[in-house]
Each structure stands twice: as structure tokens, then as C-alpha cells.
Design a protein around this motif. Structure first.
Motif, short mmCIF file in Angstrom:
data_model
loop_
_atom_site.label_atom_id
_atom_site.label_comp_id
_atom_site.label_asym_id
_atom_site.label_seq_id
_atom_site.Cartn_x
_atom_site.Cartn_y
_atom_site.Cartn_z
N ILE A 64 -8.05 71.04 -43.10
CA ILE A 64 -8.51 72.44 -42.99
C ILE A 64 -10.02 72.51 -43.18
N VAL A 65 -10.51 71.84 -44.22
CA VAL A 65 -11.95 71.84 -44.48
C VAL A 65 -12.70 71.23 -43.29
N PHE A 66 -12.22 70.11 -42.79
CA PHE A 66 -12.87 69.48 -41.64
C PHE A 66 -12.92 70.42 -40.45
N LEU A 67 -11.79 71.03 -40.10
CA LEU A 67 -11.76 71.87 -38.91
C LEU A 67 -12.68 73.08 -39.03
N VAL A 68 -12.68 73.72 -40.19
CA VAL A 68 -13.57 74.87 -40.38
C VAL A 68 -15.03 74.43 -40.31
N TRP A 69 -15.35 73.37 -41.04
CA TRP A 69 -16.73 72.87 -41.03
C TRP A 69 -17.13 72.38 -39.64
N MET A 70 -16.23 71.70 -38.97
CA MET A 70 -16.52 71.14 -37.66
C MET A 70 -16.87 72.25 -36.66
N VAL A 71 -16.11 73.33 -36.65
CA VAL A 71 -16.41 74.43 -35.74
C VAL A 71 -17.78 75.03 -36.07
N TYR A 72 -18.02 75.25 -37.35
CA TYR A 72 -19.30 75.80 -37.80
C TYR A 72 -20.46 74.87 -37.41
N GLU A 73 -20.32 73.60 -37.72
CA GLU A 73 -21.39 72.63 -37.47
C GLU A 73 -21.62 72.43 -35.97
N ALA A 74 -20.56 72.33 -35.21
CA ALA A 74 -20.68 72.11 -33.77
C ALA A 74 -21.36 73.29 -33.09
N ARG A 75 -21.02 74.48 -33.51
CA ARG A 75 -21.67 75.66 -32.92
C ARG A 75 -23.14 75.72 -33.34
N LYS A 76 -23.42 75.42 -34.60
CA LYS A 76 -24.79 75.43 -35.09
C LYS A 76 -25.66 74.44 -34.31
N LEU A 77 -25.10 73.27 -34.03
CA LEU A 77 -25.84 72.23 -33.31
C LEU A 77 -25.72 72.37 -31.79
N LYS A 78 -24.98 73.37 -31.34
CA LYS A 78 -24.77 73.61 -29.91
C LYS A 78 -24.16 72.39 -29.22
N MET A 79 -23.16 71.81 -29.88
CA MET A 79 -22.48 70.65 -29.32
C MET A 79 -21.52 71.11 -28.22
N ARG A 80 -21.45 70.33 -27.18
CA ARG A 80 -20.51 70.62 -26.09
C ARG A 80 -19.15 70.04 -26.42
N HIS A 81 -18.12 70.64 -25.90
CA HIS A 81 -16.74 70.15 -26.00
C HIS A 81 -16.26 69.97 -27.45
N TRP A 82 -16.80 70.76 -28.37
CA TRP A 82 -16.42 70.64 -29.78
C TRP A 82 -14.94 70.92 -30.00
N TRP A 83 -14.35 71.73 -29.17
CA TRP A 83 -12.96 72.14 -29.34
C TRP A 83 -11.98 70.97 -29.15
N VAL A 84 -12.42 69.90 -28.50
CA VAL A 84 -11.54 68.74 -28.25
C VAL A 84 -11.05 68.12 -29.56
N TYR A 85 -11.85 68.20 -30.61
CA TYR A 85 -11.49 67.57 -31.88
C TYR A 85 -10.33 68.28 -32.57
N ILE A 86 -10.08 69.52 -32.23
CA ILE A 86 -8.96 70.25 -32.84
C ILE A 86 -7.62 69.65 -32.38
N PRO A 87 -7.35 69.55 -31.07
CA PRO A 87 -6.07 68.91 -30.69
C PRO A 87 -6.02 67.43 -31.06
N LEU A 88 -7.17 66.73 -31.01
CA LEU A 88 -7.17 65.32 -31.39
C LEU A 88 -6.70 65.14 -32.84
N THR A 89 -7.08 66.09 -33.70
CA THR A 89 -6.69 66.01 -35.10
C THR A 89 -5.18 66.02 -35.25
N PHE A 90 -4.51 66.85 -34.45
CA PHE A 90 -3.06 66.99 -34.56
C PHE A 90 -2.29 66.03 -33.67
N LEU A 91 -2.85 65.66 -32.53
CA LEU A 91 -2.14 64.79 -31.60
C LEU A 91 -2.37 63.31 -31.87
N VAL A 92 -3.51 62.97 -32.44
CA VAL A 92 -3.80 61.56 -32.72
C VAL A 92 -3.79 61.35 -34.23
#
Length: 119
Positions: A64-92
Motif C-alpha cells: 500500500i505504501v509503495f503504490l501510494v508513494w509510487m503514484v505520487y513520485e511518478a507524477r511528480k517526476l512526470k514519468m511515463r507509463h507509471w500505471w504499469v507498476y500497479i498491475p505488475l505488483t499484483f500479477l507478478v
């Protein structure tokens, strides 16, 4: 000339590969050695002992902490395709998606610094 990969990038990438291999080694064993390979049984087996429940609680909070921080950090850094890490967390596995995100985060930061130096 900057290296293609920094030491920390290699570290995160190696951890992502280890996380993928370590978790899927046991997942493959589950699917080849257990009679009932349903997702319901998989989840039920993770709740069979107190240590397993403790590890589940620990991983759930970290995820939970990773996903919340990851969305915040990815948006702050303007990272592309940040949303891919959400399904990867649950599928892999979290052990794969977290260091993989950190790898691409480092590359993004390095690219942004390079772009600022060139401007």
C-alpha cells in the motif's frame, strides 16, 4: 560520457530480477505440486500459520505504501507509463515491481538532470 547504467540502477535491476525469479520459483512449484491450484486455495494457504499471517500483514502494508508513494513520485517526476507498476505488483510480485520502478525512477531522474545541464 555517462555510463549506460549507474551502479544504483544496476542494483535495482538485479533486485527486480531476483524478486521475479524468487517469487515465481515458488509460484511455479505451487502450480506443479499442489492438487488445488485455484487462486482461492493459493490465498488460503498464505493464511495457514501465524508467521505467514505476519508476513502477509507486513507485505500488505509495504504494498500500500509503495503504490501510494509510487503514484505520487511518478507524477511528480512526470514519468511515463507509471500505471504499469500497479498491475505488475499484483500479477507478478511486489518484489519485482518495486525495484523495477526504482530502476526506471533513477533513469528518469538522471535523464532530467542531463536535460537541465544541456539547457
Amino acid at each position: 560520457m555517462r555510463p549506460k547504467f549507474t551502479t544504483i540502477e544496476i542494483f535495482f535491476l538485479v533486485l527486480a530480477i531476483i524478486g521475479l525469479c524468487a517469487t515465481w520459483y515458488f509460484n511455479i512449484r505451487f502450480y506443479t505440486e499442489v492438487a488445488d491450484t485455484s487462486i482461492g486455495n493459493f490465498i488460503a494457504l498464505t493464511k495457514t500459520t501465524l508467521p505467514a499471517k505476519s508476513i502477509n500483514a507486513d507485505i500488505a502494508v509495504v504494498a500500500i505504501v509503495f503504490l501510494v508513494w509510487m503514484v505520487y513520485e511518478a507524477r511528480k517526476l512526470k514519468m511515463r507509463h507509471w500505471w504499469v507498476y500497479i498491475p505488475l505488483t499484483f500479477l507478478v510480485a511486489l518484489a519485482f515491481s518495486f525495484p523495477l520502478f526504482l530502476f526506471f525512477r533513477e533513469r528518469n531522474i538522471r535523464k532530467q538532470k542531463k536535460d537541465l545541464q544541456q539547457a
